[in-house]
Design a protein around this motif. Sequence first.
Motif, PDB file in Angstrom:
ATOM      1  N   UNK A  10     -10.414   0.515  -5.983  1.00  0.00           N
ATOM      2  CA  UNK A  10     -10.683   0.221  -4.575  1.00  0.00           C
ATOM      3  C   UNK A  10     -10.132   1.351  -3.724  1.00  0.00           C
ATOM      4  N   UNK A  11     -11.000   1.971  -2.958  1.00  0.00           N
ATOM      5  CA  UNK A  11     -10.614   3.135  -2.162  1.00  0.00           C
ATOM      6  C   UNK A  11     -11.161   2.984  -0.749  1.00  0.00           C
ATOM      7  N   UNK A  12     -10.722   3.871   0.112  1.00  0.00           N
ATOM      8  CA  UNK A  12     -11.187   3.874   1.492  1.00  0.00           C
ATOM      9  C   UNK A  12     -12.261   4.940   1.684  1.00  0.00           C
ATOM     10  N   UNK A  13     -13.098   4.760   2.684  1.00  0.00           N
ATOM     11  CA  UNK A  13     -14.099   5.798   2.983  1.00  0.00           C
ATOM     12  C   UNK A  13     -13.441   7.162   3.175  1.00  0.00           C
ATOM     13  N   UNK A  14     -14.057   8.175   2.596  1.00  0.00           N
ATOM     14  CA  UNK A  14     -13.514   9.522   2.689  1.00  0.00           C
ATOM     15  C   UNK A  14     -12.646   9.918   1.506  1.00  0.00           C
ATOM     16  N   UNK A  15     -12.219   8.937   0.714  1.00  0.00           N
ATOM     17  CA  UNK A  15     -11.402   9.236  -0.463  1.00  0.00           C
ATOM     18  C   UNK A  15     -12.255   9.867  -1.563  1.00  0.00           C
ATOM     19  N   UNK A  16     -11.580  10.316  -2.605  1.00  0.00           N
ATOM     20  CA  UNK A  16     -12.251  10.868  -3.779  1.00  0.00           C
ATOM     21  C   UNK A  16     -11.813  10.110  -5.020  1.00  0.00           C
ATOM     22  N   UNK A  17     -12.673  10.102  -6.007  1.00  0.00           N
ATOM     23  CA  UNK A  17     -12.373   9.506  -7.302  1.00  0.00           C
ATOM     24  C   UNK A  17     -12.941  10.395  -8.391  1.00  0.00           C
ATOM     25  N   UNK A  18     -12.298  10.380  -9.526  1.00  0.00           N
ATOM     26  CA  UNK A  18     -12.870  11.025 -10.711  1.00  0.00           C
ATOM     27  C   UNK A  18     -13.020   9.972 -11.795  1.00  0.00           C
ATOM     28  N   UNK A  19     -14.242   9.686 -12.142  1.00  0.00           N
ATOM     29  CA  UNK A  19     -14.533   8.748 -13.204  1.00  0.00           C
ATOM     30  C   UNK A  19     -14.605   9.494 -14.528  1.00  0.00           C
ATOM     31  N   UNK A 110     -31.842   6.439 -22.788  1.00  0.00           N
ATOM     32  CA  UNK A 110     -30.413   6.431 -23.082  1.00  0.00           C
ATOM     33  C   UNK A 110     -30.146   5.600 -24.326  1.00  0.00           C
ATOM     34  N   UNK A 111     -29.412   6.174 -25.251  1.00  0.00           N
ATOM     35  CA  UNK A 111     -29.207   5.539 -26.546  1.00  0.00           C
ATOM     36  C   UNK A 111     -27.908   4.752 -26.628  1.00  0.00           C
ATOM     37  N   UNK A 112     -26.933   5.130 -25.851  1.00  0.00           N
ATOM     38  CA  UNK A 112     -25.633   4.439 -25.837  1.00  0.00           C
ATOM     39  C   UNK A 112     -25.184   4.273 -24.396  1.00  0.00           C
ATOM     40  N   UNK A 113     -24.531   3.130 -24.133  1.00  0.00           N
ATOM     41  CA  UNK A 113     -24.001   2.839 -22.799  1.00  0.00           C
ATOM     42  C   UNK A 113     -22.525   2.486 -22.892  1.00  0.00           C
ATOM     43  N   UNK A 114     -21.798   2.917 -21.884  1.00  0.00           N
ATOM     44  CA  UNK A 114     -20.431   2.451 -21.711  1.00  0.00           C
ATOM     45  C   UNK A 114     -20.438   1.127 -20.979  1.00  0.00           C
ATOM     46  N   UNK A 115     -19.271   0.532 -20.797  1.00  0.00           N
ATOM     47  CA  UNK A 115     -19.183  -0.814 -20.244  1.00  0.00           C
ATOM     48  C   UNK A 115     -19.177  -0.838 -18.721  1.00  0.00           C
ATOM     49  N   UNK A 116     -19.027   0.285 -18.059  1.00  0.00           N
ATOM     50  CA  UNK A 116     -19.033   0.317 -16.601  1.00  0.00           C
ATOM     51  C   UNK A 116     -17.642   0.223 -16.012  1.00  0.00           C
ATOM     52  N   UNK A 117     -17.493   0.840 -14.846  1.00  0.00           N
ATOM     53  CA  UNK A 117     -16.231   0.780 -14.114  1.00  0.00           C
ATOM     54  C   UNK A 117     -16.557   0.535 -12.643  1.00  0.00           C
ATOM     55  N   UNK A 118     -15.835  -0.397 -12.032  1.00  0.00           N
ATOM     56  CA  UNK A 118     -16.138  -0.825 -10.667  1.00  0.00           C
ATOM     57  C   UNK A 118     -15.498   0.117  -9.654  1.00  0.00           C
ATOM     58  N   UNK A 119     -16.289   0.493  -8.667  1.00  0.00           N
ATOM     59  CA  UNK A 119     -15.799   1.264  -7.527  1.00  0.00           C
ATOM     60  C   UNK A 119     -16.107   0.471  -6.268  1.00  0.00           C
ATOM     61  N   UNK A 120     -15.084   0.247  -5.454  1.00  0.00           N
ATOM     62  CA  UNK A 120     -15.256  -0.463  -4.190  1.00  0.00           C
ATOM     63  C   UNK A 120     -14.736   0.414  -3.068  1.00  0.00           C
ATOM     64  N   UNK A 121     -15.599   0.684  -2.116  1.00  0.00           N
ATOM     65  CA  UNK A 121     -15.236   1.553  -0.991  1.00  0.00           C
ATOM     66  C   UNK A 121     -15.289   0.718   0.280  1.00  0.00           C
ATOM     67  N   UNK A 122     -14.143   0.499   0.867  1.00  0.00           N
ATOM     68  CA  UNK A 122     -14.094  -0.285   2.107  1.00  0.00           C
ATOM     69  C   UNK A 122     -12.847   0.100   2.873  1.00  0.00           C
ATOM     70  N   UNK A 123     -12.915  -0.151   4.187  1.00  0.00           N
ATOM     71  CA  UNK A 123     -11.768   0.147   5.026  1.00  0.00           C
ATOM     72  C   UNK A 123     -10.983  -1.124   5.297  1.00  0.00           C
TER      73      UNK A 123
END
Length: 123
Positions: A10-19, A110-123
């Motif tokens: 969970x991050x705020x608008x303008x932040x950065x993330x590296x997945x 696509x032959x293989x998938x990962x399980x996913x990671x949630x990103x939430x961007x809100x102030x």
Amino acid sequence: VQLQAFGGGSVQPGDSLRLSCTASGGTISTYTTAWFLQIPGQGRQFLAAISGGDTLTNYRANAKGRFTISRDNAKNTVYLQIDNLKPEDTGVYFCAARFRRLDISPGGANDYWGQGTQVTVSS
């Protein structure tokens, strides 16, 4: 090969993330790896792909500039850097791997998938 995506949060608008998308049971650099975003009620949207072997990249038209895909062969990991996050970036991010190592197209199989990671961007 098994893929594990992580790095969301969970991050705020303008932040950065590296997945991160880490592979086990195989060498990620032998596959094309792609990232997708799934927003509730919608299908998975292609964001970016990086080819196996050579690091050719492709981005969705409106993703280029804020999204950067890269790979660290030593860590068997593909990354998706997201800068200047916006509320519309909220969703579950999935990584996928393809046998066709030069297919970086949005519609590639696509032959293989990962399980996913949630990103939430809100102030």
